[in-house]
Design an enzyme around this catalytic site. Sequence first.
Site, PDB file in Angstrom:
ATOM      1  N   LYS A  49      -9.865  -2.480 -10.579  1.00  0.00           N
ATOM      2  CA  LYS A  49      -9.586  -3.854 -10.154  1.00  0.00           C
ATOM      3  C   LYS A  49     -10.667  -4.802 -10.680  1.00  0.00           C
ATOM      4  O   LYS A  49     -10.372  -5.931 -11.081  1.00  0.00           O
ATOM      5  CB  LYS A  49      -9.493  -3.917  -8.626  1.00  0.00           C
ATOM      6  CG  LYS A  49      -8.195  -3.315  -8.120  1.00  0.00           C
ATOM      7  CD  LYS A  49      -8.195  -2.954  -6.648  1.00  0.00           C
ATOM      8  CE  LYS A  49      -6.954  -2.144  -6.307  1.00  0.00           C
ATOM      9  NZ  LYS A  49      -6.967  -1.577  -4.955  1.00  0.00           N
ATOM     10  N   GLN A  93     -10.487  -1.795   0.239  1.00  0.00           N
ATOM     11  CA  GLN A  93      -9.909  -0.594  -0.352  1.00  0.00           C
ATOM     12  C   GLN A  93      -9.636   0.438   0.752  1.00  0.00           C
ATOM     13  O   GLN A  93     -10.522   0.809   1.506  1.00  0.00           O
ATOM     14  CB  GLN A  93     -10.875  -0.022  -1.412  1.00  0.00           C
ATOM     15  CG  GLN A  93     -10.306   1.140  -2.199  1.00  0.00           C
ATOM     16  CD  GLN A  93      -9.068   0.756  -3.017  1.00  0.00           C
ATOM     17  OE1 GLN A  93      -9.061  -0.252  -3.713  1.00  0.00           O
ATOM     18  NE2 GLN A  93      -8.011   1.553  -2.906  1.00  0.00           N
ATOM     19  N   ASP A 116      -3.280  -8.372  -0.952  1.00  0.00           N
ATOM     20  CA  ASP A 116      -2.545  -7.097  -0.939  1.00  0.00           C
ATOM     21  C   ASP A 116      -1.192  -7.253  -0.235  1.00  0.00           C
ATOM     22  O   ASP A 116      -0.331  -6.392  -0.339  1.00  0.00           O
ATOM     23  CB  ASP A 116      -3.353  -6.029  -0.174  1.00  0.00           C
ATOM     24  CG  ASP A 116      -4.179  -5.148  -1.103  1.00  0.00           C
ATOM     25  OD1 ASP A 116      -3.790  -5.009  -2.277  1.00  0.00           O
ATOM     26  OD2 ASP A 116      -5.191  -4.591  -0.635  1.00  0.00           O
TER      27      ASP A 116
END
Length: 279
Positions: A49, A93, A116
């Site tokens: 990322k 994460q 997300d």
Amino acid sequence: MAIRIDGKALAAKVKAQVREEAALLPRKIGLAVILVGENPASKVYVAGKEKDCAECGIQSFPHKLPAETTQEELLGLIGVLNADPAVDGILVQLPLPDGLDEGEVINAIAPHKDVDCFHPVNVGKMSIGRPAFLPCTPAGCMEMLKEYGIHVSGKRCVVLGRSNIVGKPMAMLLTAADGTVTVCHSRTKDLAAITREADILVSAIGKTGAVTADMVKEGAVVIDVAMNRDENGKLCGDVDFAAVEAKASYITPVPGGVGPMTRAMLMRNLLTAAKAHLA
Ligand code: NAP
């Protein structure tokens, strides 16, 4: 023989578009990435990322915290990032180390920075057809269908898996695109009879070899979301690729299919978030 859907090439195209649009904004887009603990797979995802951000001209703010981090410390950091105007998106994460409450952590992220699309507010908005963001993996699958001119409207779609991050939102997006959707899971009876009806089959089970050629209709579109390891440690999906490729009309490879698209859609969500913050 199926046409292979090239997720890597399409991801590069999406990222190039993001880079172009990001360059026109009055300030750099910012992504805060929180990694707690030492999970090796998570470290690889986070590094990926950060690389994508660099490619797109997006500033990443890494926060690498020890596994002993407390819930209060993590929530405190999220509070600071929620208030930071240089941060457009906050990514925690997952999975978090044992003892940390993922649900509470997701709920703590300001919905307008939830790139997300895991926050209940954003899931709810998507479910009523008024999305702020789209969840990256299912959105990446939809983007691939669009790019290859595969129409969903009126098609029989079967989604294997009902997780919050893949199966459920995938079913929502296919429904929103006017597909007729069936969601299957570990308790589904006579799975093959259902999958054989699919014009579009999306597999997100996480078991190597779960989708065999006899489960696939001739000419079906097959999207393999899974990222498994075979007995030699090689990355593979759920689908028995060689046999299904001979039967399907379109198929995504693993690697090089959904994975790169998931990453690219995160970049697109960041652009969306930044534009809203700058408006
Ligand atoms: P998950 O939370 O473990 O969900 C798996 C789903 O599969 C569950 O709903 C489960 O049913 C269902 N299932 C298990 N065995 C089944 C069977 N034999 N037949 C039908 N359904 C079955 O996994 P996830 O997070 O959704 O991820 C799924 C896969 O996608 C994994 O391989 C993951 O690594 C991969 N993934 C890839 C990306 C990407 O970017 N490419 C992103 C996210 C995830 P129950 O609900 O009944 O348990």
